[in-house]
Scaffold this motif. Structure first.
Motif, PDB file in Angstrom:
ATOM      1  N   LEU A 115      18.054  -6.451  44.972  1.00  0.00           N
ATOM      2  CA  LEU A 115      17.627  -5.080  45.268  1.00  0.00           C
ATOM      3  C   LEU A 115      18.480  -4.441  46.356  1.00  0.00           C
ATOM      4  O   LEU A 115      18.608  -3.212  46.413  1.00  0.00           O
ATOM      5  CB  LEU A 115      16.151  -5.052  45.685  1.00  0.00           C
ATOM      6  CG  LEU A 115      15.121  -5.543  44.663  1.00  0.00           C
ATOM      7  CD1 LEU A 115      13.700  -5.403  45.213  1.00  0.00           C
ATOM      8  CD2 LEU A 115      15.246  -4.813  43.335  1.00  0.00           C
ATOM      9  N   ALA A 116      19.065  -5.247  47.221  1.00  0.00           N
ATOM     10  CA  ALA A 116      19.901  -4.705  48.300  1.00  0.00           C
ATOM     11  C   ALA A 116      21.294  -4.308  47.800  1.00  0.00           C
ATOM     12  O   ALA A 116      22.023  -3.588  48.497  1.00  0.00           O
ATOM     13  CB  ALA A 116      20.012  -5.724  49.437  1.00  0.00           C
ATOM     14  N   CYS A 117      21.668  -4.787  46.603  1.00  0.00           N
ATOM     15  CA  CYS A 117      22.943  -4.341  46.026  1.00  0.00           C
ATOM     16  C   CYS A 117      22.793  -2.869  45.630  1.00  0.00           C
ATOM     17  O   CYS A 117      21.691  -2.344  45.535  1.00  0.00           O
ATOM     18  CB  CYS A 117      23.288  -5.197  44.804  1.00  0.00           C
ATOM     19  SG  CYS A 117      23.614  -6.932  45.240  1.00  0.00           S
ATOM     20  N   ASP A 118      23.910  -2.200  45.387  1.00  0.00           N
ATOM     21  CA  ASP A 118      23.842  -0.767  45.071  1.00  0.00           C
ATOM     22  C   ASP A 118      23.355  -0.511  43.658  1.00  0.00           C
ATOM     23  O   ASP A 118      22.636   0.451  43.402  1.00  0.00           O
ATOM     24  CB  ASP A 118      25.228  -0.135  45.243  1.00  0.00           C
ATOM     25  CG  ASP A 118      25.681  -0.260  46.677  1.00  0.00           C
ATOM     26  OD1 ASP A 118      24.982   0.259  47.550  1.00  0.00           O
ATOM     27  OD2 ASP A 118      26.713  -0.927  46.922  1.00  0.00           O
ATOM     28  N   LEU A 119      23.790  -1.367  42.738  1.00  0.00           N
ATOM     29  CA  LEU A 119      23.496  -1.172  41.320  1.00  0.00           C
ATOM     30  C   LEU A 119      23.180  -2.529  40.707  1.00  0.00           C
ATOM     31  O   LEU A 119      23.662  -3.570  41.184  1.00  0.00           O
ATOM     32  CB  LEU A 119      24.721  -0.562  40.621  1.00  0.00           C
ATOM     33  CG  LEU A 119      25.135   0.832  41.113  1.00  0.00           C
ATOM     34  CD1 LEU A 119      26.579   1.140  40.737  1.00  0.00           C
ATOM     35  CD2 LEU A 119      24.197   1.896  40.555  1.00  0.00           C
ATOM     36  N   ARG A 120      22.377  -2.505  39.631  1.00  0.00           N
ATOM     37  CA  ARG A 120      21.991  -3.739  38.973  1.00  0.00           C
ATOM     38  C   ARG A 120      22.145  -3.597  37.459  1.00  0.00           C
ATOM     39  O   ARG A 120      21.617  -2.632  36.871  1.00  0.00           O
ATOM     40  CB  ARG A 120      20.513  -4.082  39.285  1.00  0.00           C
ATOM     41  CG  ARG A 120      20.301  -4.677  40.680  1.00  0.00           C
ATOM     42  CD  ARG A 120      18.924  -4.412  41.215  1.00  0.00           C
ATOM     43  NE  ARG A 120      18.750  -3.009  41.484  1.00  0.00           N
ATOM     44  CZ  ARG A 120      19.277  -2.363  42.554  1.00  0.00           C
ATOM     45  NH1 ARG A 120      19.969  -3.028  43.447  1.00  0.00           N
ATOM     46  NH2 ARG A 120      19.127  -1.065  42.714  1.00  0.00           N
ATOM     47  N   ILE A 121      22.840  -4.546  36.856  1.00  0.00           N
ATOM     48  CA  ILE A 121      22.918  -4.627  35.398  1.00  0.00           C
ATOM     49  C   ILE A 121      22.271  -5.961  35.035  1.00  0.00           C
ATOM     50  O   ILE A 121      22.560  -6.980  35.671  1.00  0.00           O
ATOM     51  CB  ILE A 121      24.382  -4.489  34.891  1.00  0.00           C
ATOM     52  CG1 ILE A 121      24.427  -4.529  33.371  1.00  0.00           C
ATOM     53  CG2 ILE A 121      25.302  -5.522  35.496  1.00  0.00           C
ATOM     54  CD1 ILE A 121      25.807  -4.135  32.793  1.00  0.00           C
ATOM     55  N   ALA A 122      21.365  -5.920  34.046  1.00  0.00           N
ATOM     56  CA  ALA A 122      20.616  -7.145  33.736  1.00  0.00           C
ATOM     57  C   ALA A 122      20.789  -7.520  32.274  1.00  0.00           C
ATOM     58  O   ALA A 122      20.805  -6.656  31.386  1.00  0.00           O
ATOM     59  CB  ALA A 122      19.135  -6.935  34.035  1.00  0.00           C
ATOM     60  N   ALA A 123      20.885  -8.826  32.026  1.00  0.00           N
ATOM     61  CA  ALA A 123      20.840  -9.321  30.649  1.00  0.00           C
ATOM     62  C   ALA A 123      19.417  -9.143  30.151  1.00  0.00           C
ATOM     63  O   ALA A 123      18.456  -9.190  30.944  1.00  0.00           O
ATOM     64  CB  ALA A 123      21.231 -10.795  30.627  1.00  0.00           C
ATOM     65  N   ALA A 124      19.286  -8.972  28.835  1.00  0.00           N
ATOM     66  CA  ALA A 124      17.958  -8.737  28.261  1.00  0.00           C
ATOM     67  C   ALA A 124      17.011  -9.902  28.524  1.00  0.00           C
ATOM     68  O   ALA A 124      15.794  -9.743  28.503  1.00  0.00           O
ATOM     69  CB  ALA A 124      18.093  -8.483  26.765  1.00  0.00           C
ATOM     70  N   ASN A 125      17.561 -11.085  28.825  1.00  0.00           N
ATOM     71  CA  ASN A 125      16.692 -12.255  29.060  1.00  0.00           C
ATOM     72  C   ASN A 125      16.260 -12.410  30.524  1.00  0.00           C
ATOM     73  O   ASN A 125      15.681 -13.428  30.893  1.00  0.00           O
ATOM     74  CB  ASN A 125      17.413 -13.538  28.605  1.00  0.00           C
ATOM     75  CG  ASN A 125      18.630 -13.882  29.497  1.00  0.00           C
ATOM     76  OD1 ASN A 125      18.885 -13.227  30.513  1.00  0.00           O
ATOM     77  ND2 ASN A 125      19.372 -14.907  29.117  1.00  0.00           N
TER      78      ASN A 125
END
Ligand code: T3D
Length: 256
Positions: A115-125
């Motif tokens: 959450l402290a990172c600027d952006l988050r990309i997540a795998a569907a799993n």
């Protein structure tokens, strides 16, 4: 010290990979390794973006509970002051974009780091787990501030109390992550996005981050310190002792 964070260059992107099988639990060495890698990112003018990702089956299960049990009785405040608190501040103060690529479990302190990172990309799993109450603790690593801010106060309370996981799609709908991609495309999509960020106006991005920090997170350092104070209290309860013992003994906890 074990080298649990791999550091590689992909053009102007510094790629940091958590490498502590099976679930990248945060030991002291891993946390200090990540702090060191972020200092490298800050000190190298040719680094224009950071990608934080993980090898193995999970992004991270959060604090290593075997290590935590081994230091039982020691101050959790002191531990947080050396580990997660400076790490969260480093992530927020680094005036370069930081993208987290998430997969598998993201729990406890690792949720705070993500959450402290600027952006988050997540795998569907990806499965997100607030985690702390599962071992009789309260949220730390900035989670008490960042999670309600992103997903909403009522929802954050529910997930903190119940410790039930939420999915990548839920995280996307609630504003916890920016993008969700099929697991097999995570690596390439994350790197492509990090490279796009690295090609952007770095000074403007840094100043944007500084402005957002001031507008939205002006008390972050105080909150981290207060979390550490709260965790010191939680860490001395029988509930915490029982929660950690139950997890490591692979049985449900018994709170009386
Ligand atoms: O001062 C301070 O440091 C306090 C701050 C605390 C911050 C925190 O992070 S508190 C939260 C700590 N994390 C947790 O409570 C999460 C515990 N783990 C889990 O709930 C689950 O393991 C996961 C949801 C993360 C993954 O589940 P799954 O089914 O994919 O894997 P698993 O079978 O549960 O775990 C695989 C192995 O990793 C297993 O070991 P084994 O049986 O193969 O030898 C398991 O014990 C181990 N493991 C999982 N999480 C941790 C861990 N070992 C140490 N520490 C862990 N956190």
């Amino acid at each position: 010290m074990e080298n649990l964070v791999r550091v590689q260059r992909e053009g102007a992107v510094l790629v940091l990979t958590l490498d502590h099988p099976p679930v990248n639990a945060f030991t002291h060495d891993l946390t200090v390794g990540l702090q060191k890698a972020l200092r490298q990112a800050a000190g190298d003018a040719t680094v224009r973006a950071v990608l934080l990702k993980a090898a193995h089956r999970a992004f991270s299960a959060g604090q290593d509970l075997t290590e935590l049990q081994a230091v039982e009785g020691e101050s959790l405040r002191g531990h947080l002051q050396q580990t997660y608190n400076p790490l969260i501040l480093q992530l927020r103060r680094l005036e370069k974009p930081v993208l987290a690529a998430l997969h598998g479990a993201v729990a406890g302190a690792a949720l705070g780091v993500a959450l402290a990172c600027d952006l988050r990309i997540a795998a569907a799993n990806t499965r997100f787990l607030v985690g702390f109450s599962g071992i009789g603790l309260a949220p730390d690593s900035g989670v008490s501030l960042l999670l309600p801010l992103m997903m909403g106060f009522g929802r954050a309370t529910e997930y903190a109390f119940t410790n039930k996981p939420f999915t990548a799609e839920e995280a996307l709908a609630w504003g916890v992550v920016n993008r969700v991609v099929p697991a097999e495309r995570l690596e390439q999509e994350a790197l492509a996005w990090a490279q796009e960020l690295a090609a952007g106006p770095l000074a403007a991005f840094g100043l944007t981050k500084r402005a957002f920090n001031r507008a939205i997170l002006p008390h972050l350092e105080d909150i981290l310190d207060y979390e550490a104070h709260i965790q010191d209290i939680a860490g001395r309860t029988p509930e915490h002792h029982e929660g950690v013992s139950a997890f490591l003994e692979k049985r449900p906890p018994k709170y009386v």
